[in-house]
Scaffold this motif. Sequence first.
Motif, PDB file in Angstrom:
ATOM      1  N   LEU A  59       0.928  -1.184   0.110  1.00 44.68           N
ATOM      2  CA  LEU A  59      -0.119  -0.035   0.104  1.00 44.68           C
ATOM      3  C   LEU A  59       0.934   1.063  -0.021  1.00 44.68           C
ATOM      4  CD1 LEU A  59      -2.457  -0.891   2.626  1.00 44.68           C
ATOM      5  CD2 LEU A  59      -2.513  -1.759   0.183  1.00 44.68           C
ATOM      6  N   GLY A  60       1.018   1.794  -1.182  1.00 44.68           N
ATOM      7  CA  GLY A  60       1.755   3.177  -1.495  1.00 44.68           C
ATOM      8  C   GLY A  60       3.035   2.709  -2.086  1.00 44.68           C
ATOM      9  N   ILE A  85      -2.092   5.958  -5.085  1.00 43.91           N
ATOM     10  CA  ILE A  85      -2.926   6.637  -5.406  1.00 43.91           C
ATOM     11  C   ILE A  85      -2.831   7.824  -6.213  1.00 43.91           C
ATOM     12  CG2 ILE A  85      -2.473   8.232  -3.406  1.00 43.91           C
ATOM     13  CD1 ILE A  85      -5.858   8.265  -2.824  1.00 43.91           C
ATOM     14  N   ASP A  86      -1.401   8.163  -6.580  1.00 47.46           N
ATOM     15  CA  ASP A  86      -1.188   9.110  -7.269  1.00 47.46           C
ATOM     16  C   ASP A  86      -1.189   8.989  -8.866  1.00 47.46           C
ATOM     17  OD1 ASP A  86      -0.280  11.517  -8.611  1.00 47.46           O
ATOM     18  OD2 ASP A  86       1.942  11.334  -7.674  1.00 47.46           O
ATOM     19  N   ASP A  87      -2.279   9.176  -9.647  1.00 43.66           N
ATOM     20  CA  ASP A  87      -2.570   8.871 -10.770  1.00 43.66           C
ATOM     21  C   ASP A  87      -1.249   9.377 -11.726  1.00 43.66           C
ATOM     22  OD1 ASP A  87      -3.369  11.288 -10.980  1.00 43.66           O
ATOM     23  OD2 ASP A  87      -5.347  10.805 -11.900  1.00 43.66           O
ATOM     24  N   GLU A  88      -0.812  10.362 -11.454  1.00 41.00           N
ATOM     25  CA  GLU A  88       0.431  11.038 -12.267  1.00 41.00           C
ATOM     26  C   GLU A  88       1.737  10.264 -12.132  1.00 41.00           C
ATOM     27  OE1 GLU A  88       0.827  15.173 -10.981  1.00 41.00           O
ATOM     28  OE2 GLU A  88      -0.987  15.758 -11.832  1.00 41.00           O
ATOM     29  N   ALA A  89       1.666   9.413 -11.116  1.00 37.41           N
ATOM     30  CA  ALA A  89       3.044   8.511 -11.298  1.00 37.41           C
ATOM     31  C   ALA A  89       2.658   7.104 -12.001  1.00 37.41           C
ATOM     32  CB  ALA A  89       3.207   7.984  -9.711  1.00 37.41           C
ATOM     33  N   GLU A  90       1.602   6.987 -12.611  1.00 48.98           N
ATOM     34  CA  GLU A  90       1.305   5.500 -13.236  1.00 48.98           C
ATOM     35  C   GLU A  90       2.172   5.245 -14.395  1.00 48.98           C
ATOM     36  OE1 GLU A  90      -2.406   3.297 -15.140  1.00 48.98           O
ATOM     37  OE2 GLU A  90      -2.716   5.177 -14.671  1.00 48.98           O
ATOM     38  N   ASP A  91       2.564   6.459 -15.280  1.00 47.21           N
ATOM     39  CA  ASP A  91       3.265   6.110 -16.284  1.00 47.21           C
ATOM     40  C   ASP A  91       4.853   5.717 -15.912  1.00 47.21           C
ATOM     41  OD1 ASP A  91       1.236   6.430 -17.958  1.00 47.21           O
ATOM     42  OD2 ASP A  91       1.752   8.624 -18.759  1.00 47.21           O
ATOM     43  N   ASP A 104       8.843  -7.640 -13.411  1.00 49.37           N
ATOM     44  CA  ASP A 104       7.910  -8.541 -14.067  1.00 49.37           C
ATOM     45  C   ASP A 104       6.911  -9.300 -13.036  1.00 49.37           C
ATOM     46  OD1 ASP A 104      10.244  -9.768 -13.402  1.00 49.37           O
ATOM     47  OD2 ASP A 104       9.509 -11.514 -14.556  1.00 49.37           O
ATOM     48  N   LYS A 105       7.280  -9.281 -11.907  1.00 48.24           N
ATOM     49  CA  LYS A 105       6.498  -9.663 -10.784  1.00 48.24           C
ATOM     50  C   LYS A 105       5.457  -8.860 -10.322  1.00 48.24           C
ATOM     51  CE  LYS A 105      10.411 -12.682  -9.245  1.00 48.24           C
ATOM     52  NZ  LYS A 105      11.280 -12.754  -7.980  1.00 48.24           N
ATOM     53  N   ILE A 106       5.734  -7.610 -10.607  1.00 45.68           N
ATOM     54  CA  ILE A 106       4.791  -6.503  -9.919  1.00 45.68           C
ATOM     55  C   ILE A 106       3.653  -6.098 -10.952  1.00 45.68           C
ATOM     56  CG2 ILE A 106       4.938  -4.064  -8.850  1.00 45.68           C
ATOM     57  CD1 ILE A 106       7.961  -4.525  -8.539  1.00 45.68           C
ATOM     58  N   THR A 107       2.534  -6.096 -10.207  1.00 48.62           N
ATOM     59  CA  THR A 107       1.232  -5.399 -10.973  1.00 48.62           C
ATOM     60  C   THR A 107       0.858  -3.954 -10.369  1.00 48.62           C
ATOM     61  OG1 THR A 107       0.535  -7.599 -11.433  1.00 48.62           O
ATOM     62  CG2 THR A 107      -1.284  -5.799 -11.641  1.00 48.62           C
ATOM     63  N   LEU A 108       0.969  -3.000 -10.911  1.00 48.06           N
ATOM     64  CA  LEU A 108       0.632  -1.702 -10.290  1.00 48.06           C
ATOM     65  C   LEU A 108      -0.953  -1.353 -10.533  1.00 48.06           C
ATOM     66  CD1 LEU A 108       1.379   1.138  -9.570  1.00 48.06           C
ATOM     67  CD2 LEU A 108       1.573   1.665 -11.753  1.00 48.06           C
ATOM     68  N   HIS A 109      -1.524  -1.089  -9.231  1.00 47.78           N
ATOM     69  CA  HIS A 109      -2.968  -0.543  -9.256  1.00 47.78           C
ATOM     70  C   HIS A 109      -3.008   1.082  -9.173  1.00 47.78           C
ATOM     71  CE1 HIS A 109      -4.268  -4.814  -9.496  1.00 47.78           C
ATOM     72  NE2 HIS A 109      -2.929  -4.924  -8.577  1.00 47.78           N
ATOM     73  N   ILE A 110      -3.803   1.784  -9.556  1.00 45.75           N
ATOM     74  CA  ILE A 110      -3.744   3.392  -9.232  1.00 45.75           C
ATOM     75  C   ILE A 110      -5.351   3.476  -8.715  1.00 45.75           C
ATOM     76  CG2 ILE A 110      -3.923   5.511 -10.206  1.00 45.75           C
ATOM     77  CD1 ILE A 110      -1.235   4.456 -10.349  1.00 45.75           C
ATOM     78  N   GLY A 111      -5.261   4.059  -7.597  1.00 46.37           N
ATOM     79  CA  GLY A 111      -6.307   4.354  -6.858  1.00 46.37           C
ATOM     80  C   GLY A 111      -6.676   4.414  -5.247  1.00 46.37           C
ATOM     81  N   ASP A 112      -7.570   4.462  -4.685  1.00 47.03           N
ATOM     82  CA  ASP A 112      -7.689   4.489  -3.278  1.00 47.03           C
ATOM     83  C   ASP A 112      -7.775   2.910  -2.547  1.00 47.03           C
ATOM     84  OD1 ASP A 112      -9.256   4.086  -0.734  1.00 47.03           O
ATOM     85  OD2 ASP A 112      -8.781   6.131  -0.727  1.00 47.03           O
ATOM     86  N   ALA A 113      -6.319   2.579  -1.673  1.00 47.18           N
ATOM     87  CA  ALA A 113      -6.192   1.556  -1.299  1.00 47.18           C
ATOM     88  C   ALA A 113      -7.314   0.822  -0.530  1.00 47.18           C
ATOM     89  CB  ALA A 113      -5.061   1.364  -0.350  1.00 47.18           C
ATOM     90  N   LEU A 114      -8.268   1.393   0.094  1.00 47.91           N
ATOM     91  CA  LEU A 114      -9.244   0.910   0.968  1.00 47.91           C
ATOM     92  C   LEU A 114     -10.277   0.463  -0.176  1.00 47.91           C
ATOM     93  CD1 LEU A 114      -9.321   3.150   3.987  1.00 47.91           C
ATOM     94  CD2 LEU A 114      -8.746   0.891   3.962  1.00 47.91           C
ATOM     95  N   GLU A 115     -10.347   1.240  -1.308  1.00 44.93           N
ATOM     96  CA  GLU A 115     -11.413   0.650  -2.532  1.00 44.93           C
ATOM     97  C   GLU A 115     -10.846  -0.534  -2.996  1.00 44.93           C
ATOM     98  OE1 GLU A 115     -12.393   4.025  -4.856  1.00 44.93           O
ATOM     99  OE2 GLU A 115     -13.205   5.139  -2.985  1.00 44.93           O
ATOM    100  N   LEU A 116      -9.567  -0.704  -3.411  1.00 43.74           N
ATOM    101  CA  LEU A 116      -9.126  -1.475  -4.152  1.00 43.74           C
ATOM    102  C   LEU A 116      -8.971  -3.027  -3.498  1.00 43.74           C
ATOM    103  CD1 LEU A 116      -6.648   0.600  -6.459  1.00 43.74           C
ATOM    104  CD2 LEU A 116      -8.662  -0.468  -7.094  1.00 43.74           C
ATOM    105  N   ILE A 117      -8.469  -2.894  -2.338  1.00 41.92           N
ATOM    106  CA  ILE A 117      -7.983  -4.043  -1.661  1.00 41.92           C
ATOM    107  C   ILE A 117      -9.119  -5.354  -1.930  1.00 41.92           C
ATOM    108  CG2 ILE A 117      -7.809  -5.064   0.687  1.00 41.92           C
ATOM    109  CD1 ILE A 117      -6.266  -2.356   1.442  1.00 41.92           C
TER     110      ILE A 117
END
Length: 209
Positions: A59-60, A85-91, A104-117
Amino acid sequence: MDIDEYIETHIDREPPHLHDLYRRTHLTRLYARMCSGHTQGRLLSMLSKMITPARVLELGAFTGYSALCLAEGIPEGGELHTIEIDDEAEDELTELFASAPGGDKITLHIGDALELIPSLGDKPWDLVFIDANKRNYCDYYMAVKPLVRPGGYIIADNTLWDGKVVEPDAAHDRQTEGILAFNDMIAADDSVEKVILPIRDGMTIIRKK
Protein backbone atom coordinates in the motif's frame (compact mmCIF):
# COMPACT_ATOMS: atom_id res chain seq x y z
CA MET A 1 31.16 9.35 9.09
CA ASP A 2 27.82 9.20 10.92
CA ILE A 3 26.07 6.02 12.04
CA ASP A 4 23.92 5.77 8.90
CA GLU A 5 26.97 5.99 6.66
CA TYR A 6 28.73 3.39 8.82
CA ILE A 7 25.81 1.00 8.46
CA GLU A 8 25.64 1.47 4.69
CA THR A 9 29.34 0.65 4.32
CA HIS A 10 28.92 -2.58 6.31
CA ILE A 11 25.87 -4.09 4.62
CA ASP A 12 25.22 -5.37 1.11
CA ARG A 13 25.71 -2.78 -1.58
CA GLU A 14 22.71 -1.02 -2.99
CA PRO A 15 21.94 -2.58 -6.41
CA PRO A 16 22.80 -0.17 -9.24
CA HIS A 17 19.23 0.13 -10.53
CA LEU A 18 18.02 1.04 -7.05
CA HIS A 19 20.87 3.49 -6.52
CA ASP A 20 19.85 5.23 -9.74
CA LEU A 21 16.18 5.21 -8.74
CA TYR A 22 16.96 6.69 -5.31
CA ARG A 23 19.04 9.45 -6.87
CA ARG A 24 16.38 10.16 -9.49
CA THR A 25 13.73 10.34 -6.77
CA HIS A 26 15.72 12.98 -4.91
CA LEU A 27 16.27 14.99 -8.07
CA THR A 28 12.69 14.97 -9.30
CA ARG A 29 10.23 14.42 -6.45
CA LEU A 30 8.96 16.41 -3.51
CA TYR A 31 9.13 14.56 -0.19
CA ALA A 32 11.92 12.38 -1.56
CA ARG A 33 12.70 11.13 1.95
CA MET A 34 9.63 8.91 1.56
CA CYS A 35 11.80 6.67 -0.64
CA SER A 36 13.03 3.65 1.34
CA GLY A 37 16.71 3.95 0.48
CA HIS A 38 19.72 1.69 0.88
CA THR A 39 19.48 0.36 4.45
CA GLN A 40 15.73 -0.03 4.65
CA GLY A 41 15.67 -1.45 1.15
CA ARG A 42 18.17 -4.16 2.04
CA LEU A 43 16.11 -4.98 5.12
CA LEU A 44 12.92 -5.30 3.08
CA SER A 45 14.77 -7.51 0.61
CA MET A 46 16.08 -9.76 3.38
CA LEU A 47 12.71 -10.02 5.09
CA SER A 48 11.13 -10.98 1.78
CA LYS A 49 13.81 -13.60 1.16
CA MET A 50 13.23 -15.01 4.66
CA ILE A 51 9.46 -15.19 4.18
CA THR A 52 9.58 -16.20 0.46
CA PRO A 53 6.06 -14.88 -0.10
CA ALA A 54 4.05 -16.05 -3.09
CA ARG A 55 1.65 -13.10 -2.78
CA VAL A 56 2.66 -9.63 -1.60
CA LEU A 57 0.50 -6.53 -1.26
CA GLU A 58 2.01 -3.07 -0.96
CA LEU A 59 0.00 0.00 0.00
CA GLY A 60 1.83 3.07 -1.29
CA ALA A 61 4.25 2.64 -4.19
CA PHE A 62 5.68 6.19 -4.34
CA THR A 63 8.55 5.79 -6.88
CA GLY A 64 8.69 1.97 -6.74
CA TYR A 65 11.84 1.47 -4.65
CA SER A 66 10.30 -0.65 -1.88
CA ALA A 67 8.29 -2.76 -4.34
CA LEU A 68 11.46 -3.73 -6.21
CA CYS A 69 13.17 -4.62 -2.92
CA LEU A 70 10.28 -6.81 -1.80
CA ALA A 71 10.14 -8.48 -5.21
CA GLU A 72 13.66 -9.81 -4.67
CA GLY A 73 12.36 -12.48 -2.30
CA ILE A 74 9.34 -13.57 -4.29
CA PRO A 75 9.80 -17.06 -5.76
CA GLU A 76 9.16 -17.93 -9.40
CA GLY A 77 5.46 -17.65 -10.15
CA GLY A 78 4.85 -15.27 -7.24
CA GLU A 79 3.30 -11.84 -7.49
CA LEU A 80 3.37 -8.41 -5.89
CA HIS A 81 0.47 -6.00 -6.18
CA THR A 82 1.24 -2.39 -5.34
CA ILE A 83 -1.37 0.35 -4.95
CA GLU A 84 -0.57 4.01 -5.59
CA ILE A 85 -3.13 6.78 -5.27
CA ASP A 86 -1.21 9.33 -7.35
CA ASP A 87 -2.35 8.78 -10.92
CA GLU A 88 0.39 11.10 -12.20
CA ALA A 89 2.93 8.44 -11.17
CA GLU A 90 1.34 5.70 -13.28
CA ASP A 91 3.40 6.09 -16.46
CA GLU A 92 6.69 6.37 -14.60
CA LEU A 93 5.97 3.35 -12.42
CA THR A 94 4.75 1.28 -15.36
CA GLU A 95 7.96 2.03 -17.27
CA LEU A 96 10.09 1.25 -14.22
CA PHE A 97 8.50 -2.13 -13.53
CA ALA A 98 8.74 -3.06 -17.21
CA SER A 99 12.52 -2.58 -17.20
CA ALA A 100 13.88 -3.12 -13.67
CA PRO A 101 15.01 -6.51 -12.30
CA GLY A 102 12.05 -8.19 -10.60
CA GLY A 103 9.60 -5.73 -12.08
CA ASP A 104 7.87 -8.49 -14.05
CA LYS A 105 6.48 -9.82 -10.75
CA ILE A 106 4.81 -6.48 -9.94
CA THR A 107 1.31 -5.38 -10.88
CA LEU A 108 0.50 -1.70 -10.40
CA HIS A 109 -2.95 -0.50 -9.34
CA ILE A 110 -3.85 3.20 -9.31
CA GLY A 111 -6.51 4.34 -6.87
CA ASP A 112 -7.58 4.37 -3.25
CA ALA A 113 -6.22 1.37 -1.36
CA LEU A 114 -9.29 0.88 0.81
CA GLU A 115 -11.44 0.67 -2.32
CA LEU A 116 -9.08 -1.58 -4.27
CA ILE A 117 -8.04 -4.13 -1.62
CA PRO A 118 -11.27 -6.19 -1.85
CA SER A 119 -10.91 -6.48 -5.64
CA LEU A 120 -7.46 -8.12 -5.66
CA GLY A 121 -8.49 -11.75 -5.51
CA ASP A 122 -9.59 -14.19 -2.85
CA LYS A 123 -6.23 -15.86 -2.23
CA PRO A 124 -4.57 -14.95 1.09
CA TRP A 125 -1.58 -12.61 1.27
CA ASP A 126 1.73 -13.86 2.64
CA LEU A 127 3.12 -10.37 3.20
CA VAL A 128 1.59 -6.90 3.29
CA PHE A 129 3.66 -3.71 3.39
CA ILE A 130 1.78 -0.62 4.63
CA ASP A 131 3.38 2.66 3.61
CA ALA A 132 0.54 4.92 2.50
CA ASN A 133 -1.55 7.67 4.13
CA LYS A 134 -0.70 7.63 7.84
CA ARG A 135 -4.19 8.88 8.72
CA ASN A 136 -5.60 5.59 7.45
CA TYR A 137 -3.18 3.10 9.01
CA CYS A 138 -5.82 1.64 11.35
CA ASP A 139 -8.25 1.26 8.45
CA TYR A 140 -5.58 -0.36 6.27
CA TYR A 141 -4.76 -2.82 9.05
CA MET A 142 -8.38 -3.79 9.59
CA ALA A 143 -8.84 -4.23 5.84
CA VAL A 144 -5.81 -6.45 5.21
CA LYS A 145 -5.49 -8.46 8.41
CA PRO A 146 -8.36 -10.87 7.60
CA LEU A 147 -6.78 -11.43 4.17
CA VAL A 148 -3.33 -12.41 5.52
CA ARG A 149 -2.75 -16.12 6.00
CA PRO A 150 -2.00 -17.46 9.49
CA GLY A 151 1.76 -17.15 9.90
CA GLY A 152 1.82 -14.32 7.36
CA TYR A 153 3.29 -10.89 7.93
CA ILE A 154 2.28 -7.25 7.88
CA ILE A 155 5.06 -4.65 7.84
CA ALA A 156 4.18 -1.04 8.62
CA ASP A 157 6.57 1.79 7.83
CA ASN A 158 7.05 5.15 9.62
CA THR A 159 5.72 3.94 12.97
CA LEU A 160 8.06 6.15 15.01
CA TRP A 161 7.18 9.18 12.85
CA ASP A 162 10.18 11.42 13.47
CA GLY A 163 9.93 10.73 17.19
CA LYS A 164 6.56 12.50 17.45
CA VAL A 165 5.08 9.35 19.00
CA VAL A 166 6.91 10.13 22.27
CA GLU A 167 6.06 13.84 22.36
CA PRO A 168 2.76 13.81 24.29
CA ASP A 169 2.71 17.60 24.73
CA ALA A 170 3.23 18.38 21.05
CA ALA A 171 0.37 19.65 18.91
CA HIS A 172 -0.21 16.50 16.88
CA ASP A 173 -1.38 16.65 13.29
CA ARG A 174 -3.75 14.06 11.84
CA GLN A 175 -0.93 11.92 10.44
CA THR A 176 0.75 11.72 13.85
CA GLU A 177 -2.58 10.89 15.44
CA GLY A 178 -3.04 8.13 12.86
CA ILE A 179 0.32 6.58 13.70
CA LEU A 180 -0.35 6.84 17.46
CA ALA A 181 -3.72 5.14 17.08
CA PHE A 182 -2.19 2.42 14.89
CA ASN A 183 0.63 1.70 17.33
CA ASP A 184 -1.84 1.46 20.21
CA MET A 185 -4.07 -0.86 18.16
CA ILE A 186 -1.19 -3.20 17.35
CA ALA A 187 0.08 -3.20 20.93
CA ALA A 188 -3.35 -4.28 22.15
CA ASP A 189 -3.88 -6.97 19.49
CA ASP A 190 -3.06 -10.34 21.05
CA SER A 191 -3.82 -12.19 17.83
CA VAL A 192 -0.48 -11.05 16.37
CA GLU A 193 3.16 -10.94 17.38
CA LYS A 194 4.82 -7.58 16.88
CA VAL A 195 8.11 -5.73 17.18
CA ILE A 196 9.12 -2.16 16.28
CA LEU A 197 12.53 -1.74 14.66
CA PRO A 198 14.09 1.72 15.15
CA ILE A 199 15.41 1.85 11.60
CA ARG A 200 15.01 5.20 9.80
CA ASP A 201 11.50 6.35 10.76
CA GLY A 202 10.51 3.13 12.51
CA MET A 203 9.22 -0.12 11.05
CA THR A 204 6.80 -2.49 12.76
CA ILE A 205 6.96 -6.19 11.92
CA ILE A 206 3.68 -7.99 12.63
CA ARG A 207 3.14 -11.75 12.43
CA LYS A 208 -0.38 -13.12 12.34
CA LYS A 209 -0.76 -16.08 14.69
